[in-house]
Motif scaffolding. Structure first.
Motif: not given
Length: 372
Positions: A244-273
């Motif tokens: 799952l990927r959510f592209d928002c105005e200020r950041a991209t938030v991604e989740l990659e897992h298979l059958y269940g996730y923990n915090d380590g499966n999430w990535t937050v990439t801020p937009a510039p500034e």
């Protein structure tokens, strides 16, 4: 804290997951009874999990046991009738997905819940990881800005022999293919994050597997808040992933897992500034993985407080409506709006409506001719 009396109905593989996760809750609940028509399977389950009472069917169990909650771990085709039986007896229900085979069945369950006072909930455990709650919090506060684009992929692999179980890959017993029985977890999480959807355009196909149903679907979904998402549900993908990927105005938030996730499966990439987004994310209450135990804990808390059980019938119906709309759009070639599948629609009572645009595979056609 109150200790709850739980019964398990259906003692196959998913029941073991329920029992294992109930055991993680430090005595919050006791499995006091189980039911299954398969005596050997029932005996194995009860011995493994030290369940004191065993029954051949649900009515017998309800007639002899006092329970606070019944976990329905049975095939989808019997969920509605079993849920109605429990609710009529005044017993709360936690049902594995999908909770019903159609919107009509879901509405029957909701009416029985309203009439009888007992509560019904569906197992959608991906809603309950702390990172998902953190994402919902940040979207609610505006810290991420508006959600603009989303991706929701369930790219799984199921070989042909997976469908040898007679109820799998059938409209009458499973209600659909990966849209109904596999990807539903991912796009239920998508809906819990982005909220109400407004319109959907989809395609579905039976590319390879020996099923009545699709083995692939793709949908383009517009949400009431303006976000647009692509949703893919596949059983044809040797490199499996849930993404799952959510592209928002200020950041991209991604989740990659298979059958269940923990915090380590999430990535937050801020937009510039927009580095402050990372600080906002870190302020959230993290540390809890998704899974059955997380939802069970929330269910018992709701029971103790006398509140509606998560995930409610209304929330589950929203998710099932997305399933029905996917099939309706794919089979008609037309977009479908939320609320459009009313009681006069063929997709209201059966997910496949008048039927898909592909013929039955020979094995299924032979079974239908034989009346089985």
């Amino acid at each position: 804290m109150r200790r709850f009396r739980v019964a398990i109905v259906g003692t196959g593989g998913i029941a073991a997951i329920h029992a294992e996760n109930l055991a993680k809750l430090d005595g919050r609940a006791d499995i006091v009874a189980a039911a299954d028509p398969d005596e050997e399977r029932l005996a194995d389950f009860c011995e493994r999990w030290s369940v004191p009472a065993r029954y051949r069917d649900l009515p017998e169990l309800l007639g002899n046991e006092r329970v606070d909650l019944v976990h329905l771990c049975t095939p989808p085709g019997v969920h509605k009738e079993q849920a109605l039986t429990c609710l009529a007896a005044g017993v709360n229900v936690l049902c594995e997905k999908p909770p019903a085979l159609s919107l009509a069945d879901m509405d029957e369950i909701a009416a029985a819940e309203h009439a009888g006072g007992a509560r019904f909930a569906t197992v959608f455990q991906h809603r309950f990881g702390s990172a998902a709650a953190n994402l919902r919090r940040l979207l609610g506060t505006g810290a991420l800005g508006r959600p603009l684009v989303a991706v929701c992929n369930t790219l799984w692999y199921r070989p042909a022999d997976y469908f040898t179980a007679p109820w799998r890959g059938t409209w009458g017993h499973e209600g659909g293919g990966p849209t109904m029985g596999h990807g539903i977890h991912q796009f239920d999480l998508l809906l819990s994050v982005l909220g109400e959807w407004s319109e959907l355009t989809a395609v579905a196909a039976r590319q390879d597997r020996p099923t009545e149903t699709e083995d692939l679907s793709c949908a383009l979904v517009r949400f009431a808040n303006g976000a647009v998402a692509t949703v893919i549900n596949s059983l044809l993908s040797p490199r499996e992933t849930s993404y799952l990927r959510f592209d928002c105005e200020r950041a991209t938030v991604e989740l990659e897992h298979l059958y269940g996730y923990n915090d380590g499966n999430w990535t937050v990439t801020p937009a510039p500034e927009e580095e402050g987004v990372l600080t906002d994310w870190a302020k959230g209450a993290l540390g809890h993985a998704s899974g059955h135990a997380a939802q069970f804990d929330a269910v018992f808390a709701a029971l103790e407080a006398g509140e509606a059980l998560p995930v409610t019938t209304a929330h589950a119906r929203d998710t099932l409506e997305l399933v029905a709309a996917t099939y309706a759009s794919a089979f008609s070639g037309q977009p479908v709006r939320r609320g459009e599948i009313a009681s006069d629609s063929p997709h209201y009572r059966r997910m496949e409506g008048a039927g898909p645009p592909w013929p039955l595979p020979s094995s299924h056609a032979q079974r239908q001719e034989a009346g089985t």
